[in-house]
Design an enzyme around this catalytic site. Structure first.
Site, PDB file in Angstrom:
ATOM      1  N   TYR A  68      52.665  53.100  43.237  1.00 37.00           N
ATOM      2  CA  TYR A  68      51.517  52.357  42.694  1.00 37.00           C
ATOM      3  C   TYR A  68      51.853  51.847  41.287  1.00 37.00           C
ATOM      4  O   TYR A  68      51.628  50.683  40.964  1.00 37.00           O
ATOM      5  CB  TYR A  68      50.290  53.272  42.667  1.00 37.00           C
ATOM      6  CG  TYR A  68      49.033  52.585  42.143  1.00 37.00           C
ATOM      7  CD1 TYR A  68      48.340  51.657  42.919  1.00 37.00           C
ATOM      8  CD2 TYR A  68      48.547  52.851  40.862  1.00 37.00           C
ATOM      9  CE1 TYR A  68      47.192  51.031  42.434  1.00 37.00           C
ATOM     10  CE2 TYR A  68      47.404  52.226  40.373  1.00 37.00           C
ATOM     11  CZ  TYR A  68      46.730  51.320  41.170  1.00 37.00           C
ATOM     12  OH  TYR A  68      45.599  50.694  40.684  1.00 37.00           O
ATOM     13  N   SER A 120      45.980  47.642  36.128  1.00 35.41           N
ATOM     14  CA  SER A 120      45.377  48.970  36.017  1.00 35.41           C
ATOM     15  C   SER A 120      45.831  49.577  34.696  1.00 35.41           C
ATOM     16  O   SER A 120      46.885  49.176  34.169  1.00 35.41           O
ATOM     17  CB  SER A 120      45.885  49.852  37.163  1.00 35.41           C
ATOM     18  OG  SER A 120      45.503  51.194  36.980  1.00 35.41           O
TER      19      SER A 120
HETATM   20  N1  LIG Z   1      38.976  51.845  41.409  1.00 35.90           N
HETATM   21  C1  LIG Z   1      39.788  52.169  40.437  1.00 35.90           C
HETATM   22  O1  LIG Z   1      39.695  53.251  39.848  1.00 35.90           O
HETATM   23  C2  LIG Z   1      40.824  51.194  39.978  1.00 35.90           C
HETATM   24  C3  LIG Z   1      41.455  51.403  38.747  1.00 35.90           C
HETATM   25  C4  LIG Z   1      42.422  50.501  38.295  1.00 35.90           C
HETATM   26  C5  LIG Z   1      42.740  49.399  39.083  1.00 35.90           C
HETATM   27  N2  LIG Z   1      42.117  49.212  40.283  1.00 35.90           N
HETATM   28  C6  LIG Z   1      42.497  48.028  41.061  1.00 35.90           C
HETATM   29  O2  LIG Z   1      41.327  47.274  41.327  1.00 35.90           O
HETATM   30  C7  LIG Z   1      41.559  46.445  42.478  1.00 35.90           C
HETATM   31  C8  LIG Z   1      40.340  46.520  43.373  1.00 35.90           C
HETATM   32  O3  LIG Z   1      40.200  47.826  43.879  1.00 35.90           O
HETATM   33  P1  LIG Z   1      38.766  48.527  43.999  1.00 35.90           P
HETATM   34  O4  LIG Z   1      38.723  49.622  43.028  1.00 35.90           O
HETATM   35  O5  LIG Z   1      37.693  47.503  44.013  1.00 35.90           O
HETATM   36  O6  LIG Z   1      38.917  49.233  45.433  1.00 35.90           O
HETATM   37  P2  LIG Z   1      38.237  48.946  46.872  1.00 35.90           P
HETATM   38  O7  LIG Z   1      36.761  49.117  46.774  1.00 35.90           O
HETATM   39  O8  LIG Z   1      39.006  49.800  47.798  1.00 35.90           O
HETATM   40  O9  LIG Z   1      38.542  47.399  47.149  1.00 35.90           O
HETATM   41  C9  LIG Z   1      39.842  46.978  47.435  1.00 35.90           C
HETATM   42  C10 LIG Z   1      39.809  45.592  48.016  1.00 35.90           C
HETATM   43  O10 LIG Z   1      41.151  45.166  48.286  1.00 35.90           O
HETATM   44  C11 LIG Z   1      41.182  44.679  49.616  1.00 35.90           C
HETATM   45  N3  LIG Z   1      42.502  44.738  50.235  1.00 35.90           N
HETATM   46  C12 LIG Z   1      43.303  45.808  50.442  1.00 35.90           C
HETATM   47  N4  LIG Z   1      44.425  45.409  51.088  1.00 35.90           N
HETATM   48  C13 LIG Z   1      44.310  44.069  51.283  1.00 35.90           C
HETATM   49  C14 LIG Z   1      45.130  43.079  51.871  1.00 35.90           C
HETATM   50  N5  LIG Z   1      46.312  43.378  52.447  1.00 35.90           N
HETATM   51  N6  LIG Z   1      44.700  41.789  51.889  1.00 35.90           N
HETATM   52  C15 LIG Z   1      43.520  41.453  51.328  1.00 35.90           C
HETATM   53  N7  LIG Z   1      42.676  42.344  50.783  1.00 35.90           N
HETATM   54  C16 LIG Z   1      43.091  43.629  50.753  1.00 35.90           C
HETATM   55  C17 LIG Z   1      40.158  45.509  50.356  1.00 35.90           C
HETATM   56  O11 LIG Z   1      39.814  44.839  51.548  1.00 35.90           O
HETATM   57  P3  LIG Z   1      39.342  45.566  52.921  1.00 35.90           P
HETATM   58  O12 LIG Z   1      37.856  45.701  52.775  1.00 35.90           O
HETATM   59  O13 LIG Z   1      39.762  44.606  53.974  1.00 35.90           O
HETATM   60  O14 LIG Z   1      40.059  46.881  52.983  1.00 35.90           O
HETATM   61  C18 LIG Z   1      39.036  45.537  49.329  1.00 35.90           C
HETATM   62  O15 LIG Z   1      38.309  44.333  49.339  1.00 35.90           O
HETATM   63  C19 LIG Z   1      42.851  46.949  43.079  1.00 35.90           C
HETATM   64  O16 LIG Z   1      43.903  46.048  42.749  1.00 35.90           O
HETATM   65  C20 LIG Z   1      43.091  48.293  42.421  1.00 35.90           C
HETATM   66  O17 LIG Z   1      44.444  48.647  42.346  1.00 35.90           O
HETATM   67  C21 LIG Z   1      41.175  50.077  40.735  1.00 35.90           C
END
Ligand SMILES: NC(=O)c1ccc[n+]([C@@H]2O[C@H](COP(=O)([O-])OP(=O)(O)OC[C@H]3O[C@@H](n4cnc5c(N)ncnc54)[C@H](OP(=O)(O)O)[C@@H]3O)[C@@H](O)[C@H]2O)c1
Length: 267
Positions: free
Chosen positions: A144, A131
């Site tokens: 985080y 991130s």
């Molecule tokens: N969105 C942002 O602004 C942002 C910015 C910087 C970095 N990120 C990073 O991007 C990555 C993806 O997040 P996203 O933005 O796509 O959010 P998201 O739509 O909430 O997706 C998160 C994913 O992680 C899965 N997950 C959570 N806990 C898990 C576990 N214990 N085992 C396996 N899967 C798990 C969720 O699965 P379920 O469907 O089962 O809950 C979902 O598929 C993360 O690492 C996050 O920190 C996001």
């Protein structure tokens, strides 16, 4: 046909990446906690769903073994993760442990399970979603940030360790992405003493998220990292993240920190 193994492929960036690699003609092993609930990826040819909760050590070992038996694996994309926001003293020990287990230990354990396979093949690439929060910090995101800064440092060290064996490791460090990150996936804690700071922080986050990238845009950066053949560690992704990281590098840590903090804490 090349194969990518993805964690957290049920939603957001993980799902967008699964779809992009599928479109580009890759074989995709899309892992998620509840594959039985998936209604989209399960209909795509050359996409295989496997169950994986990255906090479950035994399941990691079994799923990685199954994946290697299914096909050769070229790329492991460690993406599963979620946000935890709140003052440290307002978080329970369970909240803190779950965040570290998922975002940090999950990546370390999945990677470790694949290393012998990649090392013996003398080929393979790990990409982890960190991130911009692994390169700069906001208030009230300390745990985080511990996970994402942890992943950035861990990956830098791992690159030395793995490159010797022809294996590579990279990070993709996105800014805000329009996903469930700040919605249903977000875990929070609070304490009345931090209310004003919390309100300022959420107002800043809202402004930042109004300029957020789409998951499809960030998936393109994952694709670039996967296919550019470069020995490059860090891919800062999204215009917001690029601008903030550039500002940090230009100003240096201390000036950046003081300037950036003003929006939350006052001059
Ligand atoms: N969105 C942002 O602004 C942002 C910015 C910087 C970095 N990120 C990073 O991007 C990555 C993806 O997040 P996203 O933005 O796509 O959010 P998201 O739509 O909430 O997706 C998160 C994913 O992680 C899965 N997950 C959570 N806990 C898990 C576990 N214990 N085992 C396996 N899967 C798990 C969720 O699965 P379920 O469907 O089962 O809950 C979902 O598929 C993360 O690492 C996050 O920190 C996001």
């Amino acid at each position: 046909m090349k194969t990518i193994f993805i964690t957290g492929a049920s939603a957001g960036l993980g799902k967008a990446t699964a779809k992009l690699f599928h479109e580009k003609g890759w074989n995709v092993i899309a892992t998620m906690r509840n594959p039985e609930k998936e209604t989209e990826l399960n209909n795509l040819k050359n996409v295989t769903l496997l169950a994986l909760d990255v906090t479950n050590y035994g399941q990691i070992q079994n799923t990685v073994k199954k994946a290697i038996e299914l096909s050769d694996i070229d790329i492991v994309f460690n993406n599963a993760g979620y946000g935890l926001i709140g003052p440290l003293e307002g978080l329970s020990d369970d909240q803190i442990t779950k965040q570290l287990d998922t975002n940090l230990l999950g990546v370390i354990r999945v990677t470790n399970a694949f290393i012998p396979y990649f090392r013996e093949r003398k080929n393979g690439l790990f990409i982890s979603t960190t991130s911009i929060g692994g390169l700069i910090s906001f208030p009230l995101g300390s745990v985080y940030h511990a996970t994402k800064w942890g992943l950035e440092g861990w990956s830098e060290s791992m690159a030395y360790e793995l490159n010797t064996f022809g294996v590579n490791i990279k990070t993709v460090s996105p800014g805000a992405i329009k996903t469930e990150f700040m919605g249903g996936s977000l875990d929070t804690g609070s304490k009345p003493e931090y209310e004003e700071m919390t309100n300022n922080m959420f107002a800043s986050a809202e402004a930042m998220f109004s300029m957020a990238s789409t998951p499809e845009q960030i998936a393109e950066v994952v694709y670039e990292a996967a296919t550019d053949g470069k020995n490059k560690l860090r891919y800062v992704a999204g215009e917001d993240a690029k601008a903030l990281y550039k500002q940090r590098l230009e100003q240096g840590d201390e000036i950046f920190r003081a300037e950036f903090g003003k929006q939350f804490l006052g001059a």
